[in-house]
Each structure stands twice: as structure tokens, then as C-alpha cells.
Motif scaffolding. Structure first.
Motif, mmCIF file in Angstrom:
data_model
loop_
_atom_site.group_PDB
_atom_site.id
_atom_site.type_symbol
_atom_site.label_atom_id
_atom_site.label_comp_id
_atom_site.label_asym_id
_atom_site.label_seq_id
_atom_site.Cartn_x
_atom_site.Cartn_y
_atom_site.Cartn_z
ATOM 1 N N LEU A 21 -63.291 61.887 71.463
ATOM 2 C CA LEU A 21 -62.138 61.031 71.708
ATOM 3 C C LEU A 21 -60.937 61.509 70.882
ATOM 4 C CD1 LEU A 21 -61.228 58.577 73.237
ATOM 5 C CD2 LEU A 21 -61.893 57.174 71.300
ATOM 6 N N ASP A 22 -61.222 62.083 69.721
ATOM 7 C CA ASP A 22 -60.133 62.530 68.847
ATOM 8 C C ASP A 22 -59.291 63.630 69.488
ATOM 9 O OD1 ASP A 22 -61.254 60.786 67.122
ATOM 10 O OD2 ASP A 22 -62.363 62.294 65.963
ATOM 11 N N ASN A 23 -59.875 64.298 70.491
ATOM 12 C CA ASN A 23 -59.105 65.365 71.142
ATOM 13 C C ASN A 23 -57.935 64.816 71.960
ATOM 14 O OD1 ASN A 23 -61.055 66.973 70.148
ATOM 15 N ND2 ASN A 23 -62.101 67.355 72.097
ATOM 16 N N TYR A 24 -57.991 63.519 72.251
ATOM 17 C CA TYR A 24 -56.976 62.980 73.148
ATOM 18 C C TYR A 24 -55.888 62.272 72.368
ATOM 19 C CZ TYR A 24 -60.309 64.109 76.738
ATOM 20 O OH TYR A 24 -61.151 64.788 77.558
ATOM 21 N N PRO A 25 -54.657 62.742 72.477
ATOM 22 C CA PRO A 25 -53.562 62.087 71.759
ATOM 23 C C PRO A 25 -53.315 60.698 72.353
ATOM 24 C CG PRO A 25 -52.713 63.761 73.248
ATOM 25 C CD PRO A 25 -54.205 63.873 73.278
ATOM 26 N N VAL A 71 -57.248 61.294 80.958
ATOM 27 C CA VAL A 71 -57.735 60.369 79.950
ATOM 28 C C VAL A 71 -56.522 59.787 79.243
ATOM 29 C CG1 VAL A 71 -59.127 60.099 77.882
ATOM 30 C CG2 VAL A 71 -59.806 61.737 79.653
ATOM 31 N N LEU A 72 -56.430 58.471 79.256
ATOM 32 C CA LEU A 72 -55.306 57.819 78.595
ATOM 33 C C LEU A 72 -55.863 56.949 77.482
ATOM 34 C CD1 LEU A 72 -52.345 57.048 78.365
ATOM 35 C CD2 LEU A 72 -52.742 55.286 80.089
ATOM 36 N N ARG A 73 -55.540 57.355 76.274
ATOM 37 C CA ARG A 73 -56.023 56.598 75.132
ATOM 38 C C ARG A 73 -54.906 55.670 74.698
ATOM 39 N NH1 ARG A 73 -57.429 59.528 69.554
ATOM 40 N NH2 ARG A 73 -58.027 57.680 68.345
ATOM 41 N N ILE A 96 -59.362 52.586 76.345
ATOM 42 C CA ILE A 96 -59.386 53.910 76.980
ATOM 43 C C ILE A 96 -59.395 53.728 78.488
ATOM 44 C CG2 ILE A 96 -60.694 56.036 77.282
ATOM 45 C CD1 ILE A 96 -62.056 55.163 74.558
ATOM 46 N N LYS A 97 -58.541 54.506 79.129
ATOM 47 C CA LYS A 97 -58.501 54.450 80.581
ATOM 48 C C LYS A 97 -58.720 55.865 81.093
ATOM 49 C CE LYS A 97 -55.934 51.062 83.044
ATOM 50 N NZ LYS A 97 -54.646 50.496 83.419
#
Lengths: 220, 161, 375
Positions: B55-59, B87-89, B95-96
Motif C-alpha cells: 500500500l505504501d507504493n501508492y501516493p 488504485v486511489l488511496r 482505498i478505492k
């Protein structure tokens, strides 16, 4: 009643009564059960046609996929085993009926005047049927198919002088390959069936035009 | 007399022939129908949790594209299907994961940073960052994947018939 | 046939027709009955005999005995009578002559008679030919040696995966580990101490296509220590074996590939209910096959302990007995608990059995190590 009006209208244009009179409502000599072999072969051919068309829905004529696609027909598709089973056994039965049909015609001397051409087309039909057996045998691309065709084409290759050329023409190259499979497939589903259907047309036309031969009597 | 018996005989044979013909038609015809439609009925269903990375990979708050493939057997061939998701964090754990397949006719949408929308090139549809239809013909918002977290890795549930 | 004979024939035929019957229905009903009979025969043959599964074409397999379809057998057999130099007589002259003789038959058979009593020569000749064909066909069937038994052909995905697993267990386990985990190789001649990388990873599976895996197995990678496994290169696996093996690897370790539900169950080692008593046949044999047999088979370094059958598992090798019913201090149990004892080191050498599997062994030994399941 509607059929009372529809039928004459159609008949006037299509000549149904004439067709009925010439093909079905005609006098023929009394014959025995051996005379059913021709129609039996025709029936088997129709079954081969139907099941063969069905097999072509899933079959892929490529060395990579032919085996897998047949495996899929046998285990993956509903009733694939039935369709292929009928096609497989139909081929065997058809060779038998066509051969006995030929022997019957020979025994009753039905190839003599005026049915010489019926006989000749019949011999071509026999050869075409064997051709169907030979080309169809390769299509599953299994061990049996591969090695039988290797040997079968080599036999054709032993013709003196032009043997090597015939071998290459049959195989589409010096080895049994994808090209061989493709041309056997084409021969099996297009060329030979076309030839067979055309010959059956002539054969049946002659049978109807000349009438079924009669069983010879002692003084014939 | 002979004539009339011949006529009934003819009628009898005709009906026997019709009967036998229909039996054969059914015995071969029904299997043939089953044979032809069978792939439509027995297609392998996809239902798998697919990892899409830490998850950390996604800004946060920036839709980020992730692509993966799934392989399934179709007949005698393994078919590779490509999937692409955004992926929309959002804030916190929200998280979407949105499918890039446009809900209109299946074209692939892409995110544009400048307008902060997803645009579908086929019929000029636009979706907001959250996947809501802003303009154009799509009948519903962008499809979302079910998600779960396992040990810091985000998984999405891929369902396909 | 001259014109008088023709006219005579036509006259006779006309009479036969007049005394005959209507084609429909009097003749046609026989054809109809035959068609129905043939139809039933066909469906019966398809349903009850079917088409036997054959292995995939393998041009490198030189042991296969080629045989044509049965209706060409007579031709095939006939060639045995023609030595090489005159082979073309059998392959060209005789079949060619037969075809031409058949085609032209009505044109050279000038005998106007039709009854068999008056055509004795023609009929005798044909009978001899047919008898010869039948004879040759039968002779071909009798004299051709039977095909080497290749075992059952795996035709469904579950069967292929199961077959692949079997090959993996025997051929690959000892170096690559039962789950492809790799590790330090022990007890393999020439590769002792070599550290094997895992082959069950994404790195391996995503970057190697089925063809690549196939080639690696068939040709080996001798410079990396992997021997060839293809029959053509001195290994034990045929082409379809390697195909099954690749299928197994792909479906087991490649997480992009979806294993169909029906296939998922074939691989599973049978699980035990809380009160079930394990038996060798049902519970132990699959584990042994998967985790042990790769090394514990003849021809490997294993202190002569082979694990091919119940008796051998219980009592074979240099340190027997290996399993004492009821005794949890049996060598086998101690070694799968990774104790080092006189009989040898920890087993399996690369990776411990999962606790579930160890528990099955223990319950089995405690229950007296039965061979057959209790009814």
C-alpha cells in the motif's frame, strides 16, 4: 385447407410432382437386401458430413494445437466424444459398406451395359473414400497418425523415378510437417468431399435414369 | 384393391420414415446443440485475490495505475487476460480500486492529472477521480474492486465469468 | 455387347421392371431399416467403444511401431513380400494395376452373361483377390508385434497435473525439493552441497514460458548441473511426460494461472478426520511418493532404503526396521522430526515436512502402521 392451395402453387413452380414421379414413384425390379448397400453408404456419408462439419467447429489443423483441440473435443465439450466417436466409426463402416457394395455389383454383373459409367464413378468413389480415410487419419496428430502417415507417404514415395517428387508433393516438403497437416486437412474437408459429392450426384442420377439393376436369372 | 393397399403401405412407410428421421434428428441434433453451445456454459470462472503491491507504493489522493495479467484455460489454449486498475488511496485507510473498463461499452479509460478526471476516448465520457460519471453516456460509475489488506499488501478480488 | 444383345437386355429389364415393385415404398423400406440399424450401430460403437486416447505425435520416439488404418493393412502386409530392389512392384505396379483393372472392368469384360454360373472365371478371380486381401489383413494383425505399452494417456487437466506431479516427485524432488524450494543438495552424486535456487518463485514462473520450461527439462542445463530428462537425450521422460510436468509446474507455482476447481482436488493429499485411522495405502503412500521416493528408489544413494511398497517402507535398507508399529521412536519418525541418528540425518534433507504430514505419520505408527484402510 391451406396445403390444398399452397401445394399446387409450389408444385406449379418447383415441379415437385415430377420429381416425386421420377425419383420415388417408379417401378423397379424386385431386388434383395444386398441392394441396400449403396444407400447405406450414402447414409453413412451424410453422417460423416454432419459430424465432420461439427468437428471442424473446434478442430485446429496445426501441429501445436491439433492434438490439444481434439483432447478438448473429447473431454471438454459436451457430447464431443459422441460426435468424434460417430465420425471415427462411421469411417470404418463406410469403407466396409463401400467395398461390399462394389463386390455386390461385381457379383451381379451390374457394371455391364448400360451401367458402365455408374461403375466407373463408383470406383472413383471407392478411391475417394479410401483417400478420406488416409487424410483423416493424420488429423489427430497423435503417434498412430504421425507414424502411419510417415510410412504411407513413404510408400507413395517409392514409385520409380518420380517417387521423391510425389513424396514431396504429398508432404508439402521433404518432412512431415505443419504443411503436411494443412494440406491433408484441406484435402479431407474440402477437396475430397467436393469430389465425392459431385460423383455421388452423377452416380445417383445414373441409378435413377437407368434403374436399379435386376438380380440376374440363370439364362441371363 | 391392390392399389388401395399400396397407398396405405406408402402412408405407413412415410410415417415410419418420418418417425425414424425425427428420432435420429433428436439423438444427433440435441447433442449437436449441446456441443455447439457448451463453451458458453462451461467457461472457467475467475474468482481470485490478486496482490497489487504494498500500500505504501501508492501516493495518497492520486489515482495510480497498476496492471497485471491472469491466465485461464479456454478450450485448448491458455488465454492471457490483461487487467489494469487505478488504485486511489484516500485519507486514512480508505482505498478505492477502480477498473479502467468504461461502463459504457468497455473502452479503456485513462486518468489525466491536469483535469483530475478519467476520460474515455470512445465517446468522450468523463469520470471524476472517485469514479462518478461527470459527462457522457456511461450508465453507471466506474466499477470498483473489493479490497483487503494482508501484511501491508493490498489485494483486490477479481471476478470474471 | 452387340446391338442384338443390348436390345435383348433392354427387353428383359423392361419385363423385370413391369413385374417389379414401386421403388417407394416397396424397395425403400429396406434401405430405411438398414439406415436405422447402422445409426444404432454407430451410436453404440461411439458410446460403448469410443475412440482410444493415443499419445501425442512424437517424431523423436523411434520405438513406435507404425501401423496404418486397418483397411490399408493388406497393402502394408503385401510389401513384406517385395524386397527392397523391387519394392516398387508392391507399392506402385500392383495397386496401380488393380485400380486400372477395376476402373476399366466394364470395357474389357466382354462376356455378355450376367448370371454367376456363366461368369465363373471372373468370379473365381475376384474371390481369389478378396481372399488374398483378407488373408493379408489377418496375417498383418497376427504378425505385427504389439505396441509397447505406454500406459494410460492423461487426457484431462486434472489427470495431466496428477501425472506431472508423479514425474516431479520422482525426477525433480531430490534437487529442487518437494515444493520447488531448492536448498542445499544432499546425497546426489556430483551435486553434493550445491545450493539450488528455488524454482517456485515468480521470478522463475513469470519469465519462463511453457516452451522454455519444456526445453530446460528436455535438454537440461548441464553447465548449471541439470541433466537432460528427455528420452532422446538419455533421460527417462517422453514428450508427453514432459508436457504433463510443465503443466503441473505452471498450475502449481504460477499464481497468474487459474487452477480449475476439479483439478485442485486431484493433487491434495487425503486429509484425516479427528477419529480416522490412517493407513499406508490411503494416507502414507501419497506422502511417501511425493516427498521421499525421488531419492529412496533403486539406483540412488539411500543406504538401500527404498520406499516403493509397504513392505519396503517398513523393513528395508541398512538400518531396518524403519517403522516399528506403535513405536514413535521408530527411525522414520525420528528422522522426519529432523533428529540426527545412526540411521542418517534429517529427512527430507532440504525442508522439513509440514506438521500436518508429520502428524499423519505419527498417528499411523501409533495405530499400528496398518497397510490397508479399515472397512
Amino acid at each position: 385447407m391451406i396445403s390444398k392451395r399452397v401445394f399446387p402453387w409450389l408444385d406449379e413452380r418447383l415441379g415437385l410432382t415430377t420429381i416425386y414421379k421420377t425419383t420415388l414413384d417408379r417401378m423397379v425390379p424386385k431386388v434383395n437386401w444386398w441392394f441396400t448397400l449403396g444407400s447405406a453408404t450414402l447414409f453413412l456419408f451424410v453422417m460423416q458430413l454432419v459430424t465432420g462439419i461439427m468437428l471442424s467447429v473446434y478442430y485446429v489443423p496445426s501441429p501445436d494445437k491439433a492434438y490439444d483441440s481434439i483432447e478438448y473435443i473429447m473431454t471438454g465439450v459436451a457430447f464431443g466424444w459422441l460426435i468424434r466417436g460417430i465420425h471415427h466409426w462411421g469411417a470404418t463402416l463406410m469403407v466396409i459398406t463401400v467395398f461390399i457394395h462394389m463386390l455386390r455389383v461385381f457379383f451381379y454383373a451390374a457394371y455391364k451395359y448400360p451401367r458402365e459409367i455408374t461403375w466407373t464413378t463408383g470406383v472413383f468413389l471407392l478411391l475417394a473414400t479410401l483417400g478420406m480415410g488416409f487424410t483423416g487419419y493424420l488429423l489427430p496428430w497423435n503417434q498412430k497418425a504421425y507414424w502411419a502417415t510417415t510410412v504411407g507417404t513413404s510408400i507413395a514415395g517409392s514409385v520409380p523415378g518420380i517417387g521423391d517428387f510425389i513424396l514431396r508433393a504429398l508432404r508439402g516438403g521433404s518432412d512431415l510437417s505443419a504443411v503436411t497437416l494443412a494440406r491433408f486437412f484441406s484435402a479431407h474437408i474440402w477437396m475430397l468431399p467436393a469430389v465425392i459429392i459431385a460423383l455421388i450426384g452423377v452416380h445417383l442420377y445414373l441409378v435413377i435414369r437407368l434403374g436399379i439393376s435386376s438380380v440376374p436369372k440363370e439364362n441371363d | 384393391m391392390a392399389r388401395s393397399s399400396n397407398v396405405t403401405r406408402r402412408g405407413f412407410i412415410t410415417s415410419v420414415m418420418a418417425f425414424a428421421g425425427s428420432i435420429m434428428g433428436v439423438v444427433v441434433g440435441l447433442p449437436i446443440i449441446g456441443y455447439l453451445i457448451s463453451p458458453a456454459l462451461n467457461g472457467a470462472k475467475t474468482d481470485a485475490w490478486v496482490p497489487v503491491g504494498k500500500l505504501d507504493n501508492y501516493p495518497p489522493n492520486v489515482p495510480t495505475q497498476f496492471s497485471f495479467t491472469r491466465t485461464k484455460v479456454n478450450g485448448w489454449e491458455k488465454t492471457v487476460n490483461s487487467y489494469s486498475v487505478y488504485v486511489l488511496r484516500g485519507d486514512g485507510d480508505k482505498i478505492k480500486v477502480l477498473s479502467t473498463v468504461c461502463t459504457h461499452l468497455g473502452c479503456r479509460v485513462s486518468y489525466s492529472k491536469d483535469s483530475d478526471t478519467y476520460a474515455c476516448p470512445c465517446h468522450d465520457a468523463r469520470f471524476s477521480r472517485e469514479g462518478v460519471v461527470l459527462s457522457g453516456p456511461p450508465p453507471r460509475p466506474m466499477d470498483q474492486y473489493e479490497t483487503k489488506m494482508d501484511n501491508g499488501t493490498l489485494f483486490i478480488r477479481v471476478l470474471a465469468s | 455387347m452387340n446391338d442384338i444383345q443390348k436390345a435383348q437386355y433392354n427387353e428383359k429389364y423392361k419385363r423385370a421392371k413391369r413385374n417389379g415393385e414401386k421403388f417407394f415404398p416397396d424397395t425403400l423400406y429396406k434401405d430405411l431399416l438398414i439406415a436405422i440399424a447402422l445409426f444404432l450401430l454407430l451410436v453404440g460403437l461411439a458410446a460403448f467403444i469410443g475412440v482410444a486416447a493415443e499419445p501425442r505425435a512424437d517424431p523423436s520416439d523411434t520405438t513406435y511401431i507404425p501401423r496404418p488404418e486397418w483397411y490399408f493393412l493388406f497393402l502394408f502386409e503385401m510389401l513384406k513380400f517385395f524386397p527392397g530392389s523391387i519394392e516398387w512392384v508392391g507399392t506402385t505396379i500392383i495397386p496401380g494395376a488393380a485400380v486400372i483393372a477395376l476402373l476399366l472392368l466394364p470395357f474389357y469384360d466382354k462376356n455378355p452373361n450376367r448370371h454367376w454360373k456363366r461368369r465363373k472365371f471372373a468370379l473365381t478371380f475376384m474371390s481369389v483377390v478378396v481372399a488374398a486381401m483378407v488373408f493379408l489383413t489377418i496375417r498383418a494383425v497376427i504378425t505385427t508385434p504389439p505396441q509397447k505399452d505406454v500406459g494410460a494417456v492423461a487426457t484431462t487437466l486434472p489427470a495431466k497435473i496428477a501425472a506431472g506431479l508423479d514425474f516431479y516427485s520422482v525426477q525433480c524432488n531430490e534437487c529442487h525439493g518437494a515444493e520447488g524450494e531448492g536448498g542445499v543438495i544432499k546425497g546426489v552424486k556430483g551435486l553434493e552441497g550445491f545450493k539450488m535456487k528455488p524454482i517456485n518463485s515468480q521470478d522463475e514462473m513469470y519469465t519462463r514460458s511453457d516452451d522454455t520450461l519444456y526445453n530446460i527439462i528436455e535438454y537440461g542445463q548441464p553447465s548449471l548441473g541439470m541433466p537432460p530428462f528427455g528420452k532422446a537425450f538419455g533421460g527417462e521422460l517422453s514428450r508427453s511426460d514432459i508436457g504433463n510436468l510443465v503443466t503441473y509446474l505452471r498450475y502449481t507455482w504460477d499464481n497468474r494461472v487459474e487452477l480449475p476447481k476439479e483439478a485442485a482436488q486431484t493433487n491434495a493429499i487425503p486429509t484425516l478426520g479427528p477419529t480416522d485411522i490412517p493407513s499406508y495405502d490411503v494416507n502414507i503412500a501419497p506422502i511417501v511418493k511425493r516427498y521421499c521416493v525421488s531419492c529412496h528408489r533403486p539406483g540412488k544413494e539411500n543406504n538401500n532404503y527404498v520406499m516403493g511398497s509397504y513392505a519396503d517402507v517398513m523393513n528395508s535398507g541398512d538400518h531396518k526396521p524403519n517403522v516399528v508399529p506403535g513405536d514413535l521412536n521408530s527411525n522414520l519418525i525420528r528422522m522426519i522430526h529432523r533428529e540426527k541418528i545412526d540411521a542418517g540425518g534429517e529427512m527430507p534433507p532440504t525442508k522439513a515436512l509440514s506438521p500436518d504430514l508429520v502428524a499423519i505419520f505419527e498417528r499411523w505408527v501409533k495405530a499400528g502402521a496398518p497397510e490397508k484402510p479399515k472397512k
